[in-house]
Design an enzyme around this catalytic site. Structure first.
Site, mmCIF file in Angstrom:
data_model
loop_
_atom_site.group_PDB
_atom_site.id
_atom_site.type_symbol
_atom_site.label_atom_id
_atom_site.label_comp_id
_atom_site.label_asym_id
_atom_site.label_seq_id
_atom_site.Cartn_x
_atom_site.Cartn_y
_atom_site.Cartn_z
ATOM 1 N NE ARG A 96 35.823 29.909 34.522
ATOM 2 C CZ ARG A 96 36.519 31.020 34.295
ATOM 3 N NH1 ARG A 96 36.881 31.784 35.321
ATOM 4 N NH2 ARG A 96 36.842 31.381 33.083
ATOM 5 C CG ASN A 150 29.851 35.974 34.991
ATOM 6 O OD1 ASN A 150 29.055 36.769 34.510
ATOM 7 N ND2 ASN A 150 31.143 35.963 34.695
ATOM 8 C CB CYS A 172 29.056 42.594 31.895
ATOM 9 S SG CYS A 172 30.064 41.408 31.007
ATOM 10 C CG HIS A 202 28.643 37.079 29.119
ATOM 11 N ND1 HIS A 202 29.235 36.119 29.895
ATOM 12 C CD2 HIS A 202 29.225 38.255 29.484
ATOM 13 C CE1 HIS A 202 30.118 36.679 30.707
ATOM 14 N NE2 HIS A 202 30.125 37.982 30.481
ATOM 15 C CE1 TYR A 256 31.692 34.552 27.995
ATOM 16 C CE2 TYR A 256 32.051 36.897 27.662
ATOM 17 C CZ TYR A 256 32.262 35.743 28.389
ATOM 18 O OH TYR A 256 33.049 35.784 29.508
HETATM 19 C C1 G6P Z 1 35.089 38.337 30.919
HETATM 20 C C2 G6P Z 1 33.635 38.307 31.272
HETATM 21 C C3 G6P Z 1 33.434 38.095 32.724
HETATM 22 C C4 G6P Z 1 34.181 36.871 33.153
HETATM 23 C C5 G6P Z 1 35.644 36.960 32.759
HETATM 24 C C6 G6P Z 1 36.334 35.633 32.976
HETATM 25 O O1 G6P Z 1 35.646 39.462 31.402
HETATM 26 O O2 G6P Z 1 32.966 39.462 30.884
HETATM 27 O O3 G6P Z 1 32.071 37.949 32.982
HETATM 28 O O4 G6P Z 1 34.093 36.720 34.542
HETATM 29 O O5 G6P Z 1 35.782 37.249 31.417
HETATM 30 O O6 G6P Z 1 37.702 35.824 33.012
HETATM 31 P P1 G6P Z 1 38.648 34.697 33.578
HETATM 32 O O7 G6P Z 1 40.000 35.293 33.595
HETATM 33 O O8 G6P Z 1 38.113 34.305 34.927
HETATM 34 O O9 G6P Z 1 38.509 33.569 32.603
#
Ligand code: G6P
Length: 442
Positions: A96, A150, A172, A202, A256
């Site tokens: 990531r 995701n 989601c 998103h 988003y």
């Molecule tokens: C939000 C999104 C999720 C994503 C998450 C990331 O909740 O809806 O799809 O996985 O943020 O959170 P993080 O703490 O991993 O940045």
């Protein structure tokens, strides 16, 4: 007598698992789970052991007869499952971080699910989910697949298009987050608020908002236009919207949407973060370290509040409510990712959309919204085209198709820059993208 419910969670070593376990414990009366199988891969063994022990302590503290199993053997776990939830991350947070950093070198947004990062997360993830689908088909053909992995929209699209699994729902927490925040802004209980959600994962819009059945969209827009009232989530910087843009839009954008409607400000913010505290993945890595230290504490038997530093707030509510409604045929309304079936007029019937659905024991029934407002229709269709081409690239491993997906993404400014980013990222993620590197036999 009907046996209890068997749930299998793939990516069970995730730091989010205690949230899910808490959700199941709270709903045990309606959702009598007898077995919860947490599955991970060898690289996740240590995390699985730590989070799995915490899950066991949580269940024990609640005094419930749920057996918690930890395993690296996915096929053993899947046998006769009723629900399979997926929450894995191919390449872990290091991958990531690359998705976030590499595009920045080309002045392009680097994000987990949007732009080049979203494409590459899809390319890594889709082949794995399709393998899981094959196992489900063989070992638990009646199970529901509930996917959080995701990019959830693209993954749902790929499952619908390239597997034989029909009982799939993508989930989601964004819509739940919007609803909770809206209730807070309006100072009313969340149960009184209903939002007409439609769009893609998103990329979802709240087309109307009601309190006790009366539309209050205008009030919500005015609240959102007030810089005091940001609506975002932990992982997305709440840069203020232009109030007049919101008034013109006359719908609630999701957090988003900032990547598309505030691209230059978000890019600037990502560059700043990358140079200072680190990209989101790098920050999350640190948070995870701290969380796992907490989880190791043998006296801990609840979900620790520190988990709220992650972006996934309410994710267990979304998951458990969905499973509950399918299991008990509750026929309530929930926003999920499912086959469009004509609900959004501008999107193909057989594509995945994120939309309010009536959740029945046969699965989600999308509620028709007709055409999306003309101002957002084009972007939604473009992202859907991107998701479809990206899914095709993930399945075929075809370079030109991947370049096409990258180029048609609205966050990428040209075909030449797309190619540079693509080449850079293919090399960086090589070990997780065998479909692009294994020679096809003649
Ligand atoms: C939000 C999104 C999720 C994503 C998450 C990331 O909740 O809806 O799809 O996985 O943020 O959170 P993080 O703490 O991993 O940045």
């Amino acid at each position: 007598m009907k046996k209890g419910i068997k749930i299998v969670t793939i990516g069970g070593g995730s730091s989010y698992t205690p949230e899910l376990v808490e959700g199941f414990i709270k709903r045990y009366d309606e959702l009598p789970i007898s077995e919860l199988w947490l599955v991970d891969i060898p690289a996740g063994q240590e995390k699985l052991n730590i989070v799995g022990s915490l899950a066991k302590r949580m269940v024990e503290k609640a005094g419930l007869p749920i057996e918690v199993h930890l395993t690296l053997d996915r096929r053993e776990a899947l046998k006769d499952a009723d629900f399979v939830t997926t929450q894995f991350r191919v390449g872990l947070l290091d991958a990531r971080a690359k998705d976030e950093r590499i595009p920045l070198k080309y002045n392009v947004i680097g994000q987990e699910t949007n732009g080049p990062g979203g494409l590459f997360k899809g390319l890594r993830t889709i082949p794995v989910i399709l393998e899981i689908c094959k196992d489900i088909e063989e070992l638990c053909p009646d199970a529901w697949l509930v996917n959080f992995t995701n990019p959830a929209g693209m993954v749902t699209e790929a499952v619908l298009r390239y597997s034989n699994i029909k009982k799939v729902v993508g989930l989601c927490n964004v819509p739940v987050g919007i609803k909770m925040r809206t209730a807070e802004m309006l100072e009313v209980a969340p149960e009184r608020v209903n939002i007409d959600f439609a769009g893609l994962n998103h990329m979802v819009f709240g087309l109307n908002v009601y309190v006790d059945g009366v539309s209050v969209l205008g009030d919500v827009i005015e609240k959102m236009a007030d810089p005091e009232n940001s609506m975002s989530m932990k992982n997305i910087k709440a840069i203020d919207w232009e109030p007049d843009f919101l008034r013109g839009l006359n719908a609630i954008p999701c957090p988003y949407h900032r990547y598309y409607y505030k691209t230059s400000e978000m890019l600037e913010e990502e560059m700043r973060a990358a140079n200072e505290e680190g990209t989101r993945a790098e920050v999350v890595k640190q948070v995870e370290k701290e969380l796992f230290e907490l989880y190791k504490d043998q006296n801990l038997a609840i979900k620790p509040p520190q988990l709220e530093q992650r972006g996934g707030a309410y994710y267990s509510d979304a998951a458990c409510n969905l499973i509950n409604s399918i299991y008990n045929d509750r026929r309530d309304i929930q926003p999920v990712n499912t086959r469009n079936n004509g609900a959004i007029a501008n999107i193909a019937d057989d594509s995945a959309v994120e939309i309010n659905c009536i959740i029945t024991k046969e699965g989600p029934k999308p509620i028709s919204v007709g055409e999306l407002p003309v101002a957002v229709q084009g972007l939604v269709q473009q992202i859907k085209s991107f998701e479809r081409v990206a899914a095709e690239a993930a399945v075929t491993g075809d370079y030109n198709t991947a370049l096409l997906a990258m180029t048609i993404n609205p966050l990428v400014p040209s075909d030449t820059i797309a190619k540079q980013i693509l080449d850079d990222m293919l090399e960086a993620h090589k070990e997780y993208l065998p479909q692009f590197f294994t020679a096809v036999e003649a």
